[in-house]
Design a protein around this motif. Structure first.
Motif, PDB file in Angstrom:
ATOM      1  N   PHE A  83       0.831  -1.206   0.000  1.00  0.00           N
ATOM      2  CA  PHE A  83       0.000   0.000   0.000  1.00  0.00           C
ATOM      3  C   PHE A  83       0.866   1.257   0.000  1.00  0.00           C
ATOM      4  CE2 PHE A  83      -2.190   3.307   2.489  1.00  0.00           C
ATOM      5  CZ  PHE A  83      -3.264   3.538   1.650  1.00  0.00           C
ATOM      6  N   ARG A  84       1.873   1.299   0.867  1.00  0.00           N
ATOM      7  CA  ARG A  84       2.742   2.481   0.942  1.00  0.00           C
ATOM      8  C   ARG A  84       3.532   2.693  -0.334  1.00  0.00           C
ATOM      9  NH1 ARG A  84       6.074   3.026   6.346  1.00  0.00           N
ATOM     10  NH2 ARG A  84       6.828   4.789   5.137  1.00  0.00           N
ATOM     11  N   LEU A  85       4.045   1.620  -0.931  1.00  0.00           N
ATOM     12  CA  LEU A  85       4.807   1.757  -2.176  1.00  0.00           C
ATOM     13  C   LEU A  85       3.924   2.234  -3.327  1.00  0.00           C
ATOM     14  CD1 LEU A  85       7.310  -1.203  -2.335  1.00  0.00           C
ATOM     15  CD2 LEU A  85       7.801   1.219  -2.212  1.00  0.00           C
ATOM     16  N   ARG A  86       2.715   1.721  -3.404  1.00  0.00           N
ATOM     17  CA  ARG A  86       1.825   2.149  -4.479  1.00  0.00           C
ATOM     18  C   ARG A  86       1.447   3.618  -4.331  1.00  0.00           C
ATOM     19  NH1 ARG A  86      -2.378  -2.863  -5.592  1.00  0.00           N
ATOM     20  NH2 ARG A  86      -0.794  -4.342  -6.273  1.00  0.00           N
ATOM     21  N   ARG A  87       1.216   4.044  -3.119  1.00  0.00           N
ATOM     22  CA  ARG A  87       0.916   5.465  -2.900  1.00  0.00           C
ATOM     23  C   ARG A  87       2.126   6.334  -3.219  1.00  0.00           C
ATOM     24  NH1 ARG A  87      -1.855   7.131   2.429  1.00  0.00           N
ATOM     25  NH2 ARG A  87      -1.606   9.093   1.363  1.00  0.00           N
ATOM     26  N   PHE A  88       3.315   5.845  -2.879  1.00  0.00           N
ATOM     27  CA  PHE A  88       4.533   6.606  -3.128  1.00  0.00           C
ATOM     28  C   PHE A  88       4.807   6.739  -4.623  1.00  0.00           C
ATOM     29  CE2 PHE A  88       9.117   6.688  -3.883  1.00  0.00           C
ATOM     30  CZ  PHE A  88       9.453   7.848  -3.213  1.00  0.00           C
ATOM     31  N   ALA A  89       4.604   5.673  -5.388  1.00  0.00           N
ATOM     32  CA  ALA A  89       4.963   5.664  -6.808  1.00  0.00           C
ATOM     33  C   ALA A  89       3.872   6.227  -7.711  1.00  0.00           C
ATOM     34  CB  ALA A  89       5.302   4.242  -7.245  1.00  0.00           C
ATOM     35  N   HIS A  90       2.724   6.557  -7.163  1.00  0.00           N
ATOM     36  CA  HIS A  90       1.603   7.046  -7.962  1.00  0.00           C
ATOM     37  C   HIS A  90       1.903   8.448  -8.495  1.00  0.00           C
ATOM     38  CE1 HIS A  90      -2.570   7.394  -9.214  1.00  0.00           C
ATOM     39  NE2 HIS A  90      -2.567   8.612  -8.705  1.00  0.00           N
ATOM     40  N   ILE A 154      12.381   4.666  -5.129  1.00  0.00           N
ATOM     41  CA  ILE A 154      11.620   3.540  -4.579  1.00  0.00           C
ATOM     42  C   ILE A 154      12.514   2.711  -3.665  1.00  0.00           C
ATOM     43  CG2 ILE A 154      10.552   1.338  -5.207  1.00  0.00           C
ATOM     44  CD1 ILE A 154       9.222   2.768  -7.515  1.00  0.00           C
ATOM     45  N   LYS A 155      13.767   2.536  -4.057  1.00  0.00           N
ATOM     46  CA  LYS A 155      14.699   1.797  -3.193  1.00  0.00           C
ATOM     47  C   LYS A 155      14.888   2.536  -1.869  1.00  0.00           C
ATOM     48  CE  LYS A 155      19.250  -0.229  -2.927  1.00  0.00           C
ATOM     49  NZ  LYS A 155      20.546  -0.404  -3.538  1.00  0.00           N
ATOM     50  N   THR A 156      14.969   3.851  -1.915  1.00  0.00           N
ATOM     51  CA  THR A 156      15.071   4.647  -0.692  1.00  0.00           C
ATOM     52  C   THR A 156      13.806   4.505   0.154  1.00  0.00           C
ATOM     53  OG1 THR A 156      16.438   6.221  -1.904  1.00  0.00           O
ATOM     54  CG2 THR A 156      15.542   6.953   0.201  1.00  0.00           C
ATOM     55  N   GLU A 157      12.652   4.510  -0.495  1.00  0.00           N
ATOM     56  CA  GLU A 157      11.385   4.339   0.223  1.00  0.00           C
ATOM     57  C   GLU A 157      11.299   2.956   0.856  1.00  0.00           C
ATOM     58  OE1 GLU A 157       7.602   5.337   1.722  1.00  0.00           O
ATOM     59  OE2 GLU A 157       9.229   6.575   0.947  1.00  0.00           O
ATOM     60  N   LEU A 158      11.829   1.951   0.178  1.00  0.00           N
ATOM     61  CA  LEU A 158      11.869   0.609   0.766  1.00  0.00           C
ATOM     62  C   LEU A 158      12.693   0.602   2.046  1.00  0.00           C
ATOM     63  CD1 LEU A 158      12.355  -1.585  -2.429  1.00  0.00           C
ATOM     64  CD2 LEU A 158      10.385  -1.612  -0.918  1.00  0.00           C
ATOM     65  N   GLN A 159      13.786   1.341   2.051  1.00  0.00           N
ATOM     66  CA  GLN A 159      14.624   1.429   3.251  1.00  0.00           C
ATOM     67  C   GLN A 159      13.881   2.127   4.391  1.00  0.00           C
ATOM     68  OE1 GLN A 159      17.132  -0.850   1.882  1.00  0.00           O
ATOM     69  NE2 GLN A 159      18.099   0.211   3.562  1.00  0.00           N
ATOM     70  N   SER A 164      15.365  -2.250   8.899  1.00  0.00           N
ATOM     71  CA  SER A 164      16.164  -3.432   9.227  1.00  0.00           C
ATOM     72  C   SER A 164      16.491  -4.270   7.996  1.00  0.00           C
ATOM     73  CB  SER A 164      15.437  -4.292  10.262  1.00  0.00           C
ATOM     74  OG  SER A 164      14.246  -4.813   9.706  1.00  0.00           O
ATOM     75  N   LEU A 165      16.077  -3.803   6.825  1.00  0.00           N
ATOM     76  CA  LEU A 165      16.311  -4.536   5.584  1.00  0.00           C
ATOM     77  C   LEU A 165      17.322  -3.818   4.702  1.00  0.00           C
ATOM     78  CD1 LEU A 165      12.628  -5.413   4.697  1.00  0.00           C
ATOM     79  CD2 LEU A 165      14.398  -7.037   5.304  1.00  0.00           C
ATOM     80  N   SER A 166      18.085  -4.595   3.970  1.00  0.00           N
ATOM     81  CA  SER A 166      18.996  -4.065   2.955  1.00  0.00           C
ATOM     82  C   SER A 166      18.526  -4.597   1.608  1.00  0.00           C
ATOM     83  CB  SER A 166      20.421  -4.517   3.247  1.00  0.00           C
ATOM     84  OG  SER A 166      21.266  -4.148   2.193  1.00  0.00           O
ATOM     85  N   PHE A 167      18.181  -3.687   0.689  1.00  0.00           N
ATOM     86  CA  PHE A 167      17.609  -4.079  -0.597  1.00  0.00           C
ATOM     87  C   PHE A 167      18.641  -4.015  -1.711  1.00  0.00           C
ATOM     88  CE2 PHE A 167      13.663  -3.283   1.573  1.00  0.00           C
ATOM     89  CZ  PHE A 167      12.808  -4.211   1.011  1.00  0.00           C
ATOM     90  N   THR A 168      18.506  -4.946  -2.664  1.00  0.00           N
ATOM     91  CA  THR A 168      19.315  -4.907  -3.872  1.00  0.00           C
ATOM     92  C   THR A 168      18.702  -3.875  -4.817  1.00  0.00           C
ATOM     93  OG1 THR A 168      17.998  -6.622  -4.944  1.00  0.00           O
ATOM     94  CG2 THR A 168      19.894  -7.350  -3.660  1.00  0.00           C
ATOM     95  N   ASP A 169      19.399  -3.575  -5.894  1.00  0.00           N
ATOM     96  CA  ASP A 169      18.837  -2.678  -6.898  1.00  0.00           C
ATOM     97  C   ASP A 169      17.686  -3.369  -7.617  1.00  0.00           C
ATOM     98  OD1 ASP A 169      20.604  -0.637  -6.345  1.00  0.00           O
ATOM     99  OD2 ASP A 169      22.067  -1.304  -7.843  1.00  0.00           O
ATOM    100  N   ILE A 170      16.780  -2.578  -8.145  1.00  0.00           N
ATOM    101  CA  ILE A 170      15.648  -3.115  -8.893  1.00  0.00           C
ATOM    102  C   ILE A 170      16.157  -3.473 -10.288  1.00  0.00           C
ATOM    103  CG2 ILE A 170      13.338  -2.645  -9.776  1.00  0.00           C
ATOM    104  CD1 ILE A 170      13.029  -0.628  -7.472  1.00  0.00           C
ATOM    105  N   THR A 171      16.079  -4.759 -10.617  1.00  0.00           N
ATOM    106  CA  THR A 171      16.637  -5.234 -11.884  1.00  0.00           C
ATOM    107  C   THR A 171      15.583  -5.990 -12.678  1.00  0.00           C
ATOM    108  OG1 THR A 171      17.396  -7.256 -10.808  1.00  0.00           O
ATOM    109  CG2 THR A 171      18.980  -5.449 -10.985  1.00  0.00           C
TER     110      THR A 171
END
Length: 185
Positions: A83-90, A154-159, A164-171
């Motif tokens: 929900f948060r990601l969809r609102r952020f990327a809209h 989006i990667k920053t928003e994921l953080q 407590s998570l470390s994300f890879t790049d979106i590929t």
């Protein structure tokens, strides 16, 4: 892969709309009976009740499947993160209407509309040891380009959603599907 977030939202929305219509019809039932519309009212009440029961049944099946697949906490984190990601990327736009000068929809609005529609495929899934972001971009090149510009933010928003998570790049995974994995630190 079934997008359980969309099933969750649409079944809950359908149930709440049906319940609201059902309650409104119950409140005006006596007035409509005076006008001899009782057969139509009974038909509507029965069918709306069937749709409401079916939608809550789908909601319960979705919740049971999610609880079997992972813990309730992971399911809630998945729904809230999605929900948060969809609102952020809209992308915010004016109402999608016709340009009065020539009666057509402007290309920029079409690109943004396709990009926003692809957000329905964006999901964030929490598992025991990792988090998976999946997203199918639209086939339109301009819409893909606009969305790919969002990847670093989006990667920053994921953080910020879960520090407590470390994300890879979106590929690119396959075709138009993109993904990123998050691992607990």
């Amino acid at each position: 892969m079934i997008n359980r977030y969309n099933i969750f939202v649409y079944s809950l929305l359908t149930f709440s709309v049906c319940l609201t219509i059902y309650l409104c019809l119950l409140t005006v039932r006596n007035k409509l009976d005076e006008i001899n519309l009782h057969l139509i009212v009974e038909f509507l009440l029965n069918n709306i009740l069937i749709v409401a029961i079916f939608s809550i049944f789908i909601f319960i099946i979705n919740a049971l499947y999610g609880s079997i697949k992972s813990t309730i906490n992971n399911e809630l984190n998945s729904y809230l993160g999605t929900f948060r990601l969809r609102r952020f990327a809209h992308f915010e736009t004016e109402k999608l209407g016709f340009d009065l000068s020539n009666g057509t929809i402007t290309p920029q609005k079409t690109i943004i509309n396709k990009a926003n529609r692809s957000l329905l495929t964006l999901t964030l899934t929490y598992d025991k040891n990792e988090v998976l972001l999946r997203w199918k971009l639209p086939a339109n090149h301009e819409s893909q380009k606009k969305l790919k510009e969002l990847f670093p933010s989006i990667k920053t928003e994921l953080q910020t959603i879960d520090p407590s998570l470390s994300f890879t790049d979106i590929t690119n995974k396959k075709g138009r599907w993109y993904h990123a994995k998050g691992y607990y630190l």
